[in-house]
Design a protein around this motif. Structure first.
Motif, short mmCIF file in Angstrom:
data_model
loop_
_atom_site.label_atom_id
_atom_site.label_comp_id
_atom_site.label_asym_id
_atom_site.label_seq_id
_atom_site.Cartn_x
_atom_site.Cartn_y
_atom_site.Cartn_z
N GLY A 59 -12.50 5.54 -13.44
CA GLY A 59 -13.68 4.96 -14.09
C GLY A 59 -14.97 5.23 -13.33
N GLU A 108 -17.74 3.93 -13.96
CA GLU A 108 -18.56 2.72 -13.92
C GLU A 108 -18.22 1.81 -12.74
N ASP A 160 -14.09 9.98 -13.43
CA ASP A 160 -13.53 10.52 -14.67
C ASP A 160 -13.77 12.03 -14.73
N GLY A 208 -8.61 4.90 -18.43
CA GLY A 208 -8.56 6.31 -18.81
C GLY A 208 -7.32 6.69 -19.60
N ASP A 245 -10.89 9.86 -21.28
CA ASP A 245 -9.56 9.33 -20.99
C ASP A 245 -8.58 10.50 -20.84
MG MG Z 1 -12.42 4.26 -18.24
#
Ligand code: MG
Ligand code: AMP
Length: 404
Positions: free
Chosen positions: A184, A186, A226, A250, A257
């Motif tokens: 991720g 984020e 990612d 993901g 993903d």
């Molecule tokens: Mg994600």
């Protein structure tokens, strides 16, 4: 999409007991014993006094009473750890401490609170039965007897029992190494302030706590951005260096993903990738050689739910515990619940016993992004996939999670 029972059957079929290792006694708590344990001694190894008192011949107390006391000659004192060769004769007594060996010739111990002394004599005011206050030789276990059966979970009481039998190390089933990959862009570490668009990486902490709580080893590979190539390298490394790999996030159908694609590219055997469970639908389970791969959804409560339901029994089976069945009981839902049909729903609630039956109270929104609801819950109510709405008062199956 497959249902929960099918998913568990597939995982169960692919999960193998890892093997056996010898471990130091204290490092074996919560592991499963992989051998039958036999007693190497008679326990206790001698007739042992269970009280501080006097070792006597019960026949010497025949007809003793308050009015008609008996008088015995005190020959000496035996403390715990002593061993005297002397044989007690009629009319004699030895002072004896708790845990000390009862001398030959004596067949009872009278406790110190029940006697009086006069010079070097013992006064007894009651009849004492044979074997009174004596823990007999071999009473707890005999030499060669089966003490603890294979496949038993080693709790502190078994640690003590094994110690008393002289086992400083034992054969137990091995525990798996569980690799964690957190995906991720984020995500930031929990010590960081959160900037625009960011959130803290709580899943790594939940997962570490879940894995270590089962006494398995964690190999944490941290946050992986990612980025497909980078993630692929980490997944390959994890598969080489662990027994089970868990990825967080993901695993769904978003543009970034990549987990499922990578699994296909490296030749893993994907067994399923969606389960009819809420929270936690997008779970991919794959095998790669002897290794198991669980790609779990990133939503914080989904990952804990799916870990508990699918990964935990697998880890435990590798360690010799067969836990694919869990105990459920009837619970009355105390509020109206609304959802869709199609998936089995795990509703996080507070379960309390009221007038002898279990009742489930609301603790917050069931949004799978919310950890706080889950943290306030002590159990789940299971809403079958054929049912969407449930009226208050309806009884469903439930169970406790984590704590009562
Ligand atoms: Mg994600
Ligand atoms: P994903 O499964 O990657 O699509 O993520 C689903 C949701 O879970 C998103 O709202 C993410 O921000 C959140 N999430 C993903 N990974 C983590 C994590 N490690 N800790 C906390 N939340 C996460």
């Amino acid at each position: 999409m497959i249902n929960i029972e099918e998913a568990l059957n597939i995982i169960n079929k692919e999960t193998k007991i890892l093997g056996i290792e010898k471990r130091d006694l204290l490092d074996s708590v919560n592991r499963v014993l992989a051998e039958d344990i036999y007693s190497k001694d008679n326990l206790p190894p001698f007739n042992k006094s269970s009280k501080d008192g006097y070792a006597i011949k019960s026949s010497d107390t025949f007809n003793c009473s308050r009015e008609n006391s008996c008088k015995l000659k005190i020959k000496g004192i035996i403390k715990a750890g002593d061993f005297i060769e002397d044989t007690l004769k009629n009319g004699e007594a030895y002072k004896i401490m708790t845990g000390a060996p009862v001398p030959k010739g004596a067949d009872a111990v009278i406790k110190i609170e029940d006697i009086e002394t006069e010079d070097n004599n013992l006064l007894i005011f009651e009849e004492i039965e044979k074997d009174n206050n004596i823990i007999k030789f071999g009473e707890e276990i005999k030499l060669g007897d089966l003490a603890i059966k294979k496949d038993c979970v080693i709790r502190p009481v078994e640690i003590g029992a094994l110690a008393s039998l002289g086992y400083s190390n034992i054969n137990v089933y091995k525990a798996p190494t569980v690799a964690l990959i957190i995906t991720g862009d984020e995500l930031v570490d929990i010590n960081s302030n959160i900037e625009k668009g960011q959130i803290r990486n709580s899943n790594e902490y939940s997962l570490k706590a879940l894995v270590t709580g089962l006494n398995a080893e964690v190999l944490s590979l941290g946050i992986v951005s990612d980025d497909k190539e980078n993630l692929k390298e980490k997944m390959k490394y994890a598969l080489e260096n662990s027994d089970i790999v868990i990825t967080s996030g993901g695993a769904s159908v978003g543009d970034y993903d990549f987990v499922k694609d990578i699994l296909k590219e490296i030749g893993a055997d994907i067994k399923f990738s969606k389960i009819a469970i809420k929270p936690g639908k997008p779970v991919t389970f794959a095998t790669f050689k002897e290794k198991l791969f669980f790609a779990l959804p990133g939503n914080p409560s989904s990952i804990i739910t799916t870990f508990q339901k699918f990964v935990k029994p697998s880890i435990e089976k590798m360690m010799g515990k067969d836990n694919f069945d869990s105990e459920e009981f009837p619970v009355k839902l105390m509020y109206d619940f609304h959802d869709e049909v199609g998936r089995e729903k795990y509703v996080y609630v507070q379960i309390k016993k009221v007038d002898g039956s279990y009742c489930a109270y609301k603790v917050g929104s069931q949004c799978s992004n919310h950890l706080m609801t889950m943290s306030r819950a002590n159990g789940i109510v299971i809403v079958p996939k054929e049912i969407g709405d449930v009226k208050a008062g309806q009884v469903l199956n439930g169970k406790f999670i984590f704590r009562k």
